[in-house]
Scaffold this active site. Structure first.
Site, PDB file in Angstrom:
ATOM      1  N   GLU A 168       0.851  -1.193   0.000  1.00  0.00           N
ATOM      2  CA  GLU A 168       0.000   0.000   0.000  1.00  0.00           C
ATOM      3  C   GLU A 168       0.892   1.251   0.000  1.00  0.00           C
ATOM      4  O   GLU A 168       1.973   1.256   0.576  1.00  0.00           O
ATOM      5  CB  GLU A 168      -0.877  -0.006   1.265  1.00  0.00           C
ATOM      6  CG  GLU A 168      -1.850   1.161   1.352  1.00  0.00           C
ATOM      7  CD  GLU A 168      -2.698   1.128   2.613  1.00  0.00           C
ATOM      8  OE1 GLU A 168      -3.787   1.693   2.604  1.00  0.00           O
ATOM      9  OE2 GLU A 168      -2.252   0.522   3.625  1.00  0.00           O
ATOM     10  N   LYS A 193      -9.877   1.126  -2.313  1.00  0.00           N
ATOM     11  CA  LYS A 193     -10.010   0.646  -0.927  1.00  0.00           C
ATOM     12  C   LYS A 193     -11.375   1.010  -0.356  1.00  0.00           C
ATOM     13  O   LYS A 193     -11.763   2.186  -0.330  1.00  0.00           O
ATOM     14  CB  LYS A 193      -8.891   1.262  -0.089  1.00  0.00           C
ATOM     15  CG  LYS A 193      -8.807   0.749   1.351  1.00  0.00           C
ATOM     16  CD  LYS A 193      -7.615   1.397   2.049  1.00  0.00           C
ATOM     17  CE  LYS A 193      -7.424   0.910   3.474  1.00  0.00           C
ATOM     18  NZ  LYS A 193      -6.261   1.568   4.114  1.00  0.00           N
ATOM     19  N   CYS A 200      -5.029  -3.514   2.892  1.00  0.00           N
ATOM     20  CA  CYS A 200      -4.737  -3.223   4.304  1.00  0.00           C
ATOM     21  C   CYS A 200      -5.927  -3.422   5.245  1.00  0.00           C
ATOM     22  O   CYS A 200      -6.269  -4.546   5.585  1.00  0.00           O
ATOM     23  CB  CYS A 200      -4.149  -1.809   4.421  1.00  0.00           C
ATOM     24  SG  CYS A 200      -3.202  -1.538   5.959  1.00  0.00           S
TER      25      CYS A 200
END
Length: 282
Positions: A45, A119, A161
């Site tokens: 990321e 995300k 993440c």
């Protein structure tokens, strides 16, 4: 095909706020790859810019809006090193000019963009570290779609993440055919030590997929500490390879026959009584 093979790789980085430094680090690792086999390489990321102020990510996205330079250069890396590149995440300006999406892109060895993912779950939490509080949503806009990408005939699901804490997303990726799920990350040292490995193994086991997790690691320019411990996990939950600290790359073989055997021996997808109840987004 049940005998499909591919080498899976994850690059662990300690990115800073100098884009050229970060590109150089990526290239240094890609240059070590063995030639002659098909490879899927995952970056962490915020692979091209990390360790600065959150607003600087927005500034970078705004600056990159017209040229798409970051994506273009990442695509060229895929071509130069003949790999399928899952380019961790970069900031991309959203339809709200004061927000960016934390976006992952997948490029073929020909430099073609095969798919993308923004995300979904944003990191707005309190953590007992030097930062104390994180508010990713201040400048980032959450994504609204699940993404599974065909990589050389293998379905690859994309997550980033904090998504790791939401098993519903991973179940949807699996239901949409994912056999590999990538998790580019910048886990904090505190939360990483507590939960990183446990969550990764759980997501691999419950969905019977390969998990590739590439992390940021070290102490960054703004004082933030990330956990690293990049790893590749098979559908039985076994860690095939890992790198705890420092920059570097790890690789392991994807073997579809092994995945098929696990799913056949324990057909949890068939047994799942909730399999048709897909989640909806708010």
């Amino acid at each position: 095909m049940t005998n499909k093979k591919m080498q899976l790789c994850a690059i662990q980085m300690s990115s800073n706020t100098n884009i050229e430094d970060n590109f150089a680090d990526i290239e240094q690792q890609l240059a070590t790859l063995e030639q002659g086999q098909q490879q899927l390489v995952l970056l962490p990321e915020c692979c091209l810019f990390f360790g600065g102020k959150d607003k600087e990510q927005l500034t970078l996205a705004q600056k990159n809006r017209e040229t798409n330079e970051l994506k273009t250069r990442l695509a060229k890396l895929a071509v130069r090193y003949n790999v399928f590149l899952v380019a961790g995440s970069i900031p991309v300006i959203s339809n709200q000019p004061d927000k960016f999406t934390n976006s992952c892109f997948v490029f073929s060895p020909e430099g073609i963009e095969l798919g993308d993912y923004d995300k979904i779950h944003l990191f707005d939490v309190a953590v007992q570290d030097s930062e104390k509080n994180y508010c990713e949503s201040r400048y980032a806009k959450a994504g609204d779609h699940v993404s599974v990408v065909d990589v050389a005939g293998v379905n690859v699901g994309l997550a980033i993440c904090y998504d790791l804490r939401f098993p519903e997303l991973f179940r949807q990726l699996c239901q949409q055919g994912a056999k590999i799920i990538t998790v580019p990350s910048a886990f904090t040292r505190v939360t990483g030590a507590a939960h990183w490995q446990t969550l990764l193994q759980a997501r691999a086991i419950e969905n019977q997929v390969y998990i590739i997790a590439a992390g940021q690691e070290g102490v960054h320019l703004n004082g933030r500490e990330t956990w690293g411990h990049s790893m590749i996990i098979n559908p039985w939950g076994e860690i095939l390879t890992q790198r705890d600290t420092g920059k570097g790359m790890i690789c392991a073989d994807y073997q579809e026959q092994e995945l098929d055997n696990v799913r056949k021996a324990m057909p949890v997808a068939t047994h799942n009584r909730f399999k048709n109840k897909l989640m909806s987004y708010e």
